[in-house]
Design an enzyme around this catalytic site. Structure first.
Site, PDB file in Angstrom:
ATOM      1  N   ILE A   1     -53.081   7.424-114.273  1.00 21.69           N
ATOM      2  CA  ILE A   1     -51.791   7.317-113.327  1.00 21.69           C
ATOM      3  C   ILE A   1     -51.981   8.479-112.285  1.00 21.69           C
ATOM      4  O   ILE A   1     -52.073   9.700-112.688  1.00 21.69           O
ATOM      5  CB  ILE A   1     -50.548   7.577-114.284  1.00 21.69           C
ATOM      6  N   SER A   2     -52.077   8.272-111.062  1.00 24.44           N
ATOM      7  CA  SER A   2     -51.968   9.039-109.908  1.00 24.44           C
ATOM      8  C   SER A   2     -50.898  10.246-110.033  1.00 24.44           C
ATOM      9  O   SER A   2     -49.882   9.940-110.253  1.00 24.44           O
ATOM     10  CB  SER A   2     -52.057   8.309-108.502  1.00 24.44           C
ATOM     11  N   GLN A   3     -51.578  11.295-109.416  1.00 25.81           N
ATOM     12  CA  GLN A   3     -50.414  12.295-109.110  1.00 25.81           C
ATOM     13  C   GLN A   3     -49.471  12.190-108.469  1.00 25.81           C
ATOM     14  O   GLN A   3     -49.648  11.305-107.225  1.00 25.81           O
ATOM     15  CB  GLN A   3     -51.029  13.884-109.079  1.00 25.81           C
TER      16      GLN A   3
END
Length: 221
Positions: A68-70
């Site tokens: 999950i991207s920052q």
């Protein structure tokens, strides 16, 4: 867990407030994007061992070797995409579903493509639970886009390609915008914004990023 639920809720509220402040301090300044990210609780998309880090500005592992991207990168990519309320948006790489959920509050419809069946199932169940009814999830090879729904006003790619994929460029409307990380998977990648004009494509480099590679074919499972 605290014996005093009000203490826990206060601590959570403070973490969410810091979360939004951090987004602003890292360049996410569009009020619509900030409001969308305030509405969508990242904690819903981070489960298990890492759930206590849901409001940290860091990428986190999820199933199938994905991440999950920052949040600040999600915010900056959404801001660069600049979706309008009537837009039809294609996302390549559903992952946890967090980016699609943020987009769902900013446009008319989101089509999101994922190559891993377990991630498709989880995202669909989560969108249903959160009543995000304008998102359609497809199990497919994202490198080919979604030709049966093309053209798209906006396309966002959450995996790195060596070059902006030709099939995706072809599915972008004239006047449309695509945001895609470009570069070798084991080297520095650059986030690119592509504007399609009457005469071709304009490319703008935004910032350095790090994403999982865009892989052809369907994942195992």
């Amino acid at each position: 867990m605290s014996q005093h639920p009000e203490d826990d809720s206060e601590a959570l509220a403070e973490r969410k407030m810091r979360f939004l402040f951090h987004l602003r301090s890292h360049g996410v300044t569009d009020p619509r994007v900030l409001a969308a990210m305030e509405r969508i609780d990242r904690g819903e998309f981070v489960r298990g061992h890492f759930e206590d880090r849901a409001y940290d500005d860091t990428p986190l592992p999820i199933q199938c070797g994905q991440t999950i991207s920052q949040p600040s990168v999600v915010g900056l990519m959404t801001q660069a995409l600049n979706p309008a309320p009537r837009d039809k948006v294609l996302e390549i790489g559903t992952g946890s579903g967090y980016q699609a959920a943020v987009l769902s509050g900013l446009c008319r419809r989101v089509y999101t493509v994922e190559r891993h069946r377990p991630l498709v199932s989880e995202a669909e169940a989560l969108f249903q639970r959160l009543r995000l009814s304008n998102i359609t999830v497809r199990l497919a090879d994202g490198s080919y886009g979604l030709p049966e729904q093309a053209p798209f006003d906006r396309i966002i790619v959450t995996a790195a390609a060596e070059d902006p994929p030709g099939p995706l460029l072809a599915q972008l409307k004239i006047g449309g915008i695509m945001v895609v990380p470009v570069g070798q998977s084991d080297a520095v990648q650059t986030l690119i914004r592509v504007n399609r004009t009457d005469t071709g494509f304009e490319y703008h480099e935004l910032r350095q990023v790090r994403f999982v590679p865009l892989v052809e074919g369907l994942g195992a499972g």
